[in-house]
Design a protein around this motif. Structure first.
Motif, mmCIF file in Angstrom:
data_model
loop_
_atom_site.group_PDB
_atom_site.id
_atom_site.type_symbol
_atom_site.label_atom_id
_atom_site.label_comp_id
_atom_site.label_asym_id
_atom_site.label_seq_id
_atom_site.Cartn_x
_atom_site.Cartn_y
_atom_site.Cartn_z
ATOM 1 N N GLY A 4 40.238 72.615 24.031
ATOM 2 C CA GLY A 4 40.288 71.558 25.040
ATOM 3 C C GLY A 4 41.670 70.954 25.148
ATOM 4 N N ARG A 5 41.727 69.778 25.711
ATOM 5 C CA ARG A 5 42.999 69.111 25.959
ATOM 6 C C ARG A 5 43.615 68.604 24.651
ATOM 7 N NH1 ARG A 5 43.610 68.429 31.426
ATOM 8 N NH2 ARG A 5 41.707 68.481 32.648
ATOM 9 N N ASN A 6 44.928 68.596 24.608
ATOM 10 C CA ASN A 6 45.627 68.183 23.393
ATOM 11 C C ASN A 6 45.971 66.705 23.364
ATOM 12 O OD1 ASN A 6 45.817 70.796 22.200
ATOM 13 N ND2 ASN A 6 47.320 71.301 23.748
ATOM 14 N N ASN A 7 46.484 66.178 24.459
ATOM 15 C CA ASN A 7 46.972 64.796 24.475
ATOM 16 C C ASN A 7 46.747 64.206 25.864
ATOM 17 O OD1 ASN A 7 48.137 62.514 23.413
ATOM 18 N ND2 ASN A 7 50.222 63.224 23.633
ATOM 19 N N PHE A 8 45.544 64.335 26.368
ATOM 20 C CA PHE A 8 45.210 63.949 27.733
ATOM 21 C C PHE A 8 44.885 62.460 27.792
ATOM 22 C CE2 PHE A 8 42.637 64.065 31.678
ATOM 23 C CZ PHE A 8 43.509 64.756 32.483
ATOM 24 N N ILE A 9 45.932 61.646 27.622
ATOM 25 C CA ILE A 9 45.803 60.197 27.728
ATOM 26 C C ILE A 9 46.272 59.851 29.134
ATOM 27 C CG2 ILE A 9 46.571 57.970 26.830
ATOM 28 C CD1 ILE A 9 47.214 59.501 24.187
ATOM 29 N N THR A 10 45.363 59.389 29.967
ATOM 30 C CA THR A 10 45.707 59.159 31.364
ATOM 31 C C THR A 10 45.440 57.710 31.771
ATOM 32 O OG1 THR A 10 43.522 59.771 32.192
ATOM 33 C CG2 THR A 10 45.133 61.534 31.962
ATOM 34 N N VAL A 11 46.185 57.296 32.778
ATOM 35 C CA VAL A 11 45.970 55.998 33.408
ATOM 36 C C VAL A 11 46.044 56.238 34.903
ATOM 37 C CG1 VAL A 11 46.864 53.670 33.749
ATOM 38 C CG2 VAL A 11 47.062 54.746 31.511
ATOM 39 N N GLU A 12 45.044 55.769 35.617
ATOM 40 C CA GLU A 12 45.055 55.848 37.074
ATOM 41 C C GLU A 12 44.653 54.478 37.604
ATOM 42 O OE1 GLU A 12 43.371 58.640 40.700
ATOM 43 O OE2 GLU A 12 43.121 59.258 38.632
ATOM 44 N N VAL A 13 45.508 53.920 38.438
ATOM 45 C CA VAL A 13 45.263 52.583 38.973
ATOM 46 C C VAL A 13 45.281 52.663 40.488
ATOM 47 C CG1 VAL A 13 46.085 50.204 39.067
ATOM 48 C CG2 VAL A 13 46.355 51.522 36.962
ATOM 49 N N HIS A 14 44.258 52.091 41.109
ATOM 50 C CA HIS A 14 44.151 52.066 42.564
ATOM 51 C C HIS A 14 44.283 50.624 43.028
ATOM 52 C CE1 HIS A 14 42.680 56.197 42.509
ATOM 53 N NE2 HIS A 14 42.023 55.830 41.433
ATOM 54 N N GLY A 15 45.103 50.416 44.041
ATOM 55 C CA GLY A 15 45.289 49.077 44.590
ATOM 56 C C GLY A 15 45.240 49.119 46.100
ATOM 57 N N THR A 16 45.467 47.993 46.709
ATOM 58 C CA THR A 16 45.398 47.905 48.166
ATOM 59 C C THR A 16 46.554 48.634 48.844
ATOM 60 O OG1 THR A 16 46.567 45.793 48.088
ATOM 61 C CG2 THR A 16 44.151 45.721 48.138
ATOM 62 N N MET A 108 39.381 46.584 33.121
ATOM 63 C CA MET A 108 38.094 46.815 32.453
ATOM 64 C C MET A 108 36.970 46.040 33.157
ATOM 65 S SD MET A 108 38.606 48.974 30.064
ATOM 66 C CE MET A 108 37.147 48.825 29.078
ATOM 67 N N LYS A 109 37.233 44.800 33.504
ATOM 68 C CA LYS A 109 36.229 43.973 34.188
ATOM 69 C C LYS A 109 35.898 44.567 35.556
ATOM 70 C CE LYS A 109 35.249 39.113 35.086
ATOM 71 N NZ LYS A 109 35.809 37.756 35.085
ATOM 72 N N SER A 110 36.927 45.041 36.272
ATOM 73 C CA SER A 110 36.723 45.662 37.581
ATOM 74 C C SER A 110 35.886 46.930 37.458
ATOM 75 C CB SER A 110 38.072 45.982 38.221
ATOM 76 O OG SER A 110 37.906 46.643 39.442
ATOM 77 N N SER A 111 36.133 47.691 36.404
ATOM 78 C CA SER A 111 35.364 48.911 36.177
ATOM 79 C C SER A 111 33.884 48.595 35.975
ATOM 80 C CB SER A 111 35.915 49.644 34.949
ATOM 81 O OG SER A 111 35.144 50.767 34.639
ATOM 82 N N GLU A 112 33.614 47.527 35.262
ATOM 83 C CA GLU A 112 32.228 47.131 35.006
ATOM 84 C C GLU A 112 31.569 46.514 36.239
ATOM 85 O OE1 GLU A 112 32.592 44.519 31.669
ATOM 86 O OE2 GLU A 112 33.195 46.140 30.319
ATOM 87 N N GLN A 114 32.646 46.772 39.432
ATOM 88 C CA GLN A 114 32.878 47.553 40.648
ATOM 89 C C GLN A 114 33.387 46.686 41.786
ATOM 90 O OE1 GLN A 114 32.482 51.127 40.849
ATOM 91 N NE2 GLN A 114 32.630 50.658 38.679
ATOM 92 N N ASN A 115 34.143 45.629 41.429
ATOM 93 C CA ASN A 115 34.755 44.724 42.396
ATOM 94 C C ASN A 115 36.202 44.486 42.016
ATOM 95 O OD1 ASN A 115 32.422 43.939 44.051
ATOM 96 N ND2 ASN A 115 31.657 43.042 42.143
ATOM 97 N N TRP A 116 37.001 44.016 43.005
ATOM 98 C CA TRP A 116 38.362 43.594 42.704
ATOM 99 C C TRP A 116 38.290 42.386 41.800
ATOM 100 C CZ3 TRP A 116 42.306 46.561 43.802
ATOM 101 C CH2 TRP A 116 42.213 47.460 44.866
ATOM 102 N N GLU A 117 39.156 42.314 40.828
ATOM 103 C CA GLU A 117 39.207 41.187 39.910
ATOM 104 C C GLU A 117 40.567 40.516 40.020
ATOM 105 O OE1 GLU A 117 36.682 40.056 38.201
ATOM 106 O OE2 GLU A 117 35.337 41.721 38.680
ATOM 107 N N THR A 118 40.561 39.201 39.914
ATOM 108 C CA THR A 118 41.783 38.430 39.974
ATOM 109 C C THR A 118 42.358 38.319 38.565
ATOM 110 O OG1 THR A 118 40.916 37.144 41.805
ATOM 111 C CG2 THR A 118 42.776 36.196 40.603
ATOM 112 N N ILE A 119 43.668 38.485 38.470
ATOM 113 C CA ILE A 119 44.340 38.319 37.183
ATOM 114 C C ILE A 119 44.743 36.865 37.068
ATOM 115 C CG2 ILE A 119 46.326 38.976 35.790
ATOM 116 C CD1 ILE A 119 46.224 41.683 37.255
ATOM 117 N N SER A 120 44.215 36.230 36.053
ATOM 118 C CA SER A 120 44.492 34.786 35.885
ATOM 119 C C SER A 120 45.613 34.546 34.918
ATOM 120 C CB SER A 120 43.234 34.065 35.406
ATOM 121 O OG SER A 120 42.732 34.663 34.237
#
Length: 120
Positions: A4-16, A108-112, A114-120
């Motif tokens: 399998g994958r060796n070092n498949f650490i990924t980040v994907e961020v979607h914004g407006t 993490m909160k947005s993932s749970e 399924q809504n946009w979350e505001t960063i405070s």
């Protein structure tokens, strides 16, 4: 070792305004997609590291040339020692780390929720 994958650490961020994707197995590439691109040309584009990027003159003297984990750690040590020698604040501070943590928390909160979350 399992296959399998060796070092498949990924980040994907979607914004407006678009999306960004990073895969640690492809350390010298960043995938970007902009929402305002023409529909017929919208999609992820690869940005390769090179001389125009930070430390490019000593690490990536050819666009797309790979560097590794060791070089990244050397750059971090250089910045840390430079800050000590110049009696200056390092480029990364506790405040910067706190801001990154707040973004991660919102992701993490947005993932749970399924809504946009505001960063405070």
């Amino acid at each position: 070792m399992l296959g399998g994958r060796n070092n498949f650490i990924t980040v994907e961020v979607h914004g407006t305004k678009g999306s960004v994707y990073f895969n640690y197995e492809r350390l010298n590439e960043l995938q970007v997609c902009f929402a305002d691109d023409p529909v017929d040309r919208r999609g992820f584009k690869t940005i390769y590291t090179g001389p125009a990027h930070f430390y490019g003159e000593v690490t990536w003297n050819i666009p797309g040339m790979n560097i590794g984990y060791g070089e990244l750690k050397t750059i971090e040590c250089y910045e840390f020692i430079k800050a000590i020698a110049n009696n200056a604040q390092p480029s990364t501070t506790f405040t910067e780390g706190y801001k990154v943590d707040k973004v991660c928390e919102a992701v993490m909160k947005s993932s749970e929720s399924q809504n946009w979350e505001t960063i405070s």
